[in-house]
Design a protein around this motif. Structure first.
Motif, PDB file in Angstrom:
ATOM      1  N   SER A  17       0.835  -1.206   0.000  1.00 44.64           N
ATOM      2  CA  SER A  17       0.000   0.000   0.000  1.00 44.64           C
ATOM      3  C   SER A  17       0.866   1.251   0.000  1.00 44.64           C
ATOM      4  N   PHE A  18       2.004   1.179   0.678  1.00 50.92           N
ATOM      5  CA  PHE A  18       2.907   2.333   0.682  1.00 50.92           C
ATOM      6  C   PHE A  18       3.396   2.648  -0.726  1.00 50.92           C
ATOM      7  N   ILE A  19       3.838   1.611  -1.436  1.00 55.86           N
ATOM      8  CA  ILE A  19       4.358   1.820  -2.790  1.00 55.86           C
ATOM      9  C   ILE A  19       3.250   2.253  -3.744  1.00 55.86           C
ATOM     10  N   VAL A  20       2.067   1.613  -3.632  1.00 56.29           N
ATOM     11  CA  VAL A  20       0.955   1.981  -4.511  1.00 56.29           C
ATOM     12  C   VAL A  20       0.573   3.446  -4.294  1.00 56.29           C
ATOM     13  N   ASN A  21       0.575   3.883  -3.036  1.00 54.98           N
ATOM     14  CA  ASN A  21       0.265   5.289  -2.727  1.00 54.98           C
ATOM     15  C   ASN A  21       1.258   6.229  -3.377  1.00 54.98           C
ATOM     16  N   ARG A  22       2.527   5.995  -3.064  1.00 55.51           N
ATOM     17  CA  ARG A  22       3.601   6.864  -3.568  1.00 55.51           C
ATOM     18  C   ARG A  22       3.617   6.885  -5.088  1.00 55.51           C
ATOM     19  N   CYS A  23       3.584   5.679  -5.648  1.00 56.68           N
ATOM     20  CA  CYS A  23       3.700   5.536  -7.088  1.00 56.68           C
ATOM     21  C   CYS A  23       2.459   6.100  -7.781  1.00 56.68           C
ATOM     22  N   GLY A  24       1.309   5.839  -7.201  1.00 60.16           N
ATOM     23  CA  GLY A  24       0.058   6.360  -7.743  1.00 60.16           C
ATOM     24  C   GLY A  24       0.067   7.886  -7.779  1.00 60.16           C
ATOM     25  N   GLN A  25       0.485   8.486  -6.680  1.00 59.35           N
ATOM     26  CA  GLN A  25       0.564   9.945  -6.614  1.00 59.35           C
ATOM     27  C   GLN A  25       1.528  10.479  -7.662  1.00 59.35           C
ATOM     28  N   SER A  26       2.648   9.791  -7.796  1.00 63.94           N
ATOM     29  CA  SER A  26       3.659  10.222  -8.756  1.00 63.94           C
ATOM     30  C   SER A  26       3.121  10.152 -10.188  1.00 63.94           C
ATOM     31  N   LEU A  27       2.376   9.086 -10.481  1.00 67.09           N
ATOM     32  CA  LEU A  27       1.804   8.928 -11.818  1.00 67.09           C
ATOM     33  C   LEU A  27       0.754   9.999 -12.093  1.00 67.09           C
ATOM     34  N   VAL A  28      -0.097  10.248 -11.096  1.00 61.32           N
ATOM     35  CA  VAL A  28      -1.120  11.284 -11.268  1.00 61.32           C
ATOM     36  C   VAL A  28      -0.450  12.634 -11.488  1.00 61.32           C
ATOM     37  N   LYS A  29       0.576  12.914 -10.675  1.00 58.33           N
ATOM     38  CA  LYS A  29       1.296  14.186 -10.820  1.00 58.33           C
ATOM     39  C   LYS A  29       1.868  14.348 -12.218  1.00 58.33           C
ATOM     40  N   SER A  30       2.302  13.240 -12.810  1.00 56.98           N
ATOM     41  CA  SER A  30       2.891  13.324 -14.146  1.00 56.98           C
ATOM     42  C   SER A  30       1.838  13.694 -15.192  1.00 56.98           C
ATOM     43  N   GLN A  31       0.578  13.495 -14.860  1.00 55.94           N
ATOM     44  CA  GLN A  31      -0.505  13.845 -15.785  1.00 55.94           C
ATOM     45  C   GLN A  31      -1.112  15.210 -15.481  1.00 55.94           C
ATOM     46  N   VAL A  32      -1.042  15.625 -14.216  1.00 55.48           N
ATOM     47  CA  VAL A  32      -1.508  16.970 -13.850  1.00 55.48           C
ATOM     48  C   VAL A  32      -0.464  17.960 -14.342  1.00 55.48           C
ATOM     49  N   GLY A  33      -0.884  18.960 -15.086  1.00 49.01           N
ATOM     50  CA  GLY A  33       0.070  19.937 -15.613  1.00 49.01           C
ATOM     51  C   GLY A  33       0.702  20.754 -14.500  1.00 49.01           C
ATOM     52  N   SER A  34       1.554  21.680 -14.867  1.00 46.55           N
ATOM     53  CA  SER A  34       2.259  22.484 -13.873  1.00 46.55           C
ATOM     54  C   SER A  34       1.365  23.581 -13.290  1.00 46.55           C
ATOM     55  N   ALA A 102     -11.807  26.892 -14.518  1.00 39.72           N
ATOM     56  CA  ALA A 102     -11.494  25.730 -13.683  1.00 39.72           C
ATOM     57  C   ALA A 102     -12.121  24.467 -14.240  1.00 39.72           C
ATOM     58  N   LYS A 103     -13.370  24.579 -14.701  1.00 41.10           N
ATOM     59  CA  LYS A 103     -14.058  23.409 -15.260  1.00 41.10           C
ATOM     60  C   LYS A 103     -13.293  22.863 -16.457  1.00 41.10           C
ATOM     61  N   ALA A 104     -12.869  23.762 -17.331  1.00 46.24           N
ATOM     62  CA  ALA A 104     -12.127  23.345 -18.521  1.00 46.24           C
ATOM     63  C   ALA A 104     -10.794  22.709 -18.127  1.00 46.24           C
ATOM     64  N   LEU A 105     -10.115  23.354 -17.203  1.00 44.77           N
ATOM     65  CA  LEU A 105      -8.822  22.834 -16.742  1.00 44.77           C
ATOM     66  C   LEU A 105      -8.985  21.463 -16.104  1.00 44.77           C
ATOM     67  N   PHE A 106     -10.010  21.327 -15.257  1.00 46.91           N
ATOM     68  CA  PHE A 106     -10.244  20.043 -14.601  1.00 46.91           C
ATOM     69  C   PHE A 106     -10.538  18.941 -15.607  1.00 46.91           C
TER      70      PHE A 106
END
Lengths: 156, 156
Positions: A17-34, A102-106
């Motif tokens: 669960s620790f790795i899935v959390n960390r890795c999941g967050q990292s993957l999501v961050k890679s898709q969320v723009g700056s 915000a709606k468009a960005l989301f």
DNA sequence: ATTAATAGTTCATGTGTTGAATAATTAAAG
DNA sequence: CTTTAATTATTCAACACATGAACTATTAAT
């Protein structure tokens, strides 16, 4: 289940669960723009899904103090993504809604995250993923229940 | 799987994993004493399990920059929980190990977390939890794989 | 009418994170 | 062998997020 294997199972869960959390967050961050942080995206997500909500509601869902929400909302507000509207019948409460920007960005960001999750889910057979999701949801409910128990113990 | 249900499945996963993450962290925090933060406990955990490790290794596992690890380690070091030992054959690397105080603190905290996880796992039938853990581990591996793909894409 | 409780904000403080710059050391290339 | 890479770790400035206490404004309860 033997004494031995239950201990191993617990250890394994904590590890995975620790790795899935960390890795999941990292993957999501890679898709969320700056433009947004991880938490900011999930804040937009909750308001988007509910249409309109309050700081208290967000604090409840995110499981943090209200002052933490104020800070996040203020940053989103400074970016022109959030509207704060006072309730006229109870002037203490402030309704939070998304601007069109915000709606468009989301929607744009969420689409990328969905594609990412899809690519992960597609690795599974349909039966397996359905079974997994059912158990995952059960776990979620047990956790929420467990959290409530702890909280009611603290206030007695 | 129909176009409709795959979209729902993805949505459901994003929703549930967010809550499980938040709630799980909150539950763990409730078991970690006020001496440590969540991340600090997991830092101790990794060093405890590996016996000795470096900042670079922790940065890799935690998926953060090395400067973030330096900050965490320095705080643990100030609390007298971590030893920094230079490798004599390669004087660039610093080995991190736990003091006796840290080992005792970790074992105590970890036991409480294990009890918490056990209480959650005990809600499941043995077959179901085993099946769940297998799928969960698969998901972990797909995520790690996906992260690697993204990283190799960025560097080309 | 006075006292509680509620919703939200502000502020000081601490933790975690990044990115750029730096120091120290080792490895590679000429 | 000497210059140039690369590697390991640290420092620092800047920001995001979190808490807890104090505060404002408003509504509810006695």
């Amino acid at each position: 289940m033997g004494e031995h294997s239950i201990k191993d199972l617990i250890d394994r869960y904590i590890e995975i669960s620790f790795i899935v959390n960390r890795c999941g967050q990292s993957l999501v961050k890679s898709q969320v723009g700056s433009d947004l942080t991880y938490d900011q995206h999930y804040t937009l997500r909750h308001i988007y899904k509910s249409g309109s909500c309050t700081s208290s509601e967000l604090a409840e869902v995110f499981d943090v103090k209200k002052s933490a929400i104020t800070a996040i909302i203020t940053r989103l507000w400074e970016k022109g993504l959030i509207l704060r509207t006072r309730d006229e019948s109870d002037r203490r409460v402030v309704y939070l809604t998304l601007t069109d920007k915000a709606k468009a960005l989301f929607e744009d960001t969420e689409e990328r995250i969905q594609k990412l999750v899809e690519s992960l889910i597609n690795n599974f057979e349909e039966d397996e993923i359905n079974q997994f999701m059912d158990s995952f949801e059960k776990l979620k409910n047990f956790m929420l229940q467990s959290k409530e128990n702890i909280q009611t113990e603290e206030t007695k």
